[in-house]
Design an enzyme around this catalytic site. Sequence first.
Site, PDB file in Angstrom:
ATOM      1  N   HIS A 101      -2.520   7.251   7.110  1.00 28.15           N
ATOM      2  CA  HIS A 101      -1.593   8.181   6.444  1.00 28.15           C
ATOM      3  C   HIS A 101      -2.314   9.463   6.016  1.00 28.15           C
ATOM      4  CE1 HIS A 101       2.285   6.225   6.187  1.00 28.15           C
ATOM      5  NE2 HIS A 101       1.773   5.112   5.695  1.00 28.15           N
ATOM      6  N   HIS A 127      -4.170   1.142   7.720  1.00 26.94           N
ATOM      7  CA  HIS A 127      -2.829   1.732   7.693  1.00 26.94           C
ATOM      8  C   HIS A 127      -2.778   2.913   6.710  1.00 26.94           C
ATOM      9  CE1 HIS A 127       1.717   1.241   7.811  1.00 26.94           C
ATOM     10  NE2 HIS A 127       1.547   2.032   6.770  1.00 26.94           N
ATOM     11  N   GLU A 128      -3.314   2.700   5.509  1.00 25.46           N
ATOM     12  CA  GLU A 128      -3.253   3.745   4.479  1.00 25.46           C
ATOM     13  C   GLU A 128      -4.167   4.912   4.830  1.00 25.46           C
ATOM     14  OE1 GLU A 128      -0.825   3.567   2.574  1.00 25.46           O
ATOM     15  OE2 GLU A 128      -0.418   1.469   3.029  1.00 25.46           O
ATOM     16  N   GLY A 179       0.839  -1.184   0.000  1.00 25.77           N
ATOM     17  CA  GLY A 179       0.000   0.000   0.000  1.00 25.77           C
ATOM     18  C   GLY A 179       0.877   1.238   0.000  1.00 25.77           C
ATOM     19  N   GLN A 192       3.011   9.984   1.353  1.00 21.59           N
ATOM     20  CA  GLN A 192       4.309   9.294   1.399  1.00 21.59           C
ATOM     21  C   GLN A 192       5.209   9.667   0.225  1.00 21.59           C
ATOM     22  OE1 GLN A 192       2.409   5.220   2.196  1.00 21.59           O
ATOM     23  NE2 GLN A 192       4.347   5.118   3.293  1.00 21.59           N
ATOM     24  N   CYS A 220       6.001  -0.188   7.330  1.00 20.58           N
ATOM     25  CA  CYS A 220       5.617   1.026   6.604  1.00 20.58           C
ATOM     26  C   CYS A 220       6.798   1.503   5.776  1.00 20.58           C
ATOM     27  CB  CYS A 220       5.193   2.107   7.591  1.00 20.58           C
ATOM     28  SG  CYS A 220       4.738   3.657   6.796  1.00 20.58           S
ATOM     29  N   LEU A 221       6.547   1.853   4.527  1.00 22.06           N
ATOM     30  CA  LEU A 221       7.621   2.318   3.649  1.00 22.06           C
ATOM     31  C   LEU A 221       8.202   3.657   4.114  1.00 22.06           C
ATOM     32  CD1 LEU A 221       6.028   1.370   0.192  1.00 22.06           C
ATOM     33  CD2 LEU A 221       7.790   0.118   1.469  1.00 22.06           C
TER      34      LEU A 221
HETATM   35 ZN    ZN Z   1       2.768   3.346   5.753  1.00 20.68          ZN
END
Ligand code: ZN
Length: 188
Positions: free
Chosen positions: A145, A141-142, A46, A51, A99-100
């Site tokens: 963000h 999670h997304e 995701g 991000q 998480c990226l």
């Molecule tokens: Zn993330």
Amino acid sequence: MAVLPIRISGDPVLHSPAREVEQIDDELRTLVADMFETMDAAPGVGLAAPQVGVPLRVFVYGWTDDDDVEHRGVAVNPELFITPTSTEPADPDDESEGCLSFPGERFPLARGARALLRATDLEGARYELEVDGWLARIFQHEFDHLEGRLYVDRLGRPFDRVAQKIERKRGWGVAGLSWLPGRDDLDA
Ligand code: ZN
């Protein structure tokens, strides 16, 4: 299409709520195509627009379940309704999330087991998806963000302390840091 740099925890765009998308136009379609490419290159399941430094309410997801079914899509201006989160401590084996924007780390976090997503697609059509398990986790999670919240902000003890320590050690927690999938080697 292009792989975009992914912002790292500490960059202000990750820690403030994103704005509603007002128009689905070519600029947005290009952004979404780049987000898919970036997510796949990372690789991740995701990716939310903040991000990649864009403060808009958009996320993409792409995840293959145990039956080899691929779930892939884009959510513009999403709403998310979730079942209550368990009060039991999260299971490190089954509930560890990454998480990226906090790259190379995973921590256990309890999430709601089911979620209802309402969002707009790139044709401008509103759609609804009822999901559970990992997809429900990805959506939560997304969606976080877009609210300016990272999953590490939600961790319970002792993982919250551990994450803070890692952030300090790596020199994160400041504005302007990013990494580029395909170029930067991560010790993930
Ligand atoms: Zn993330």
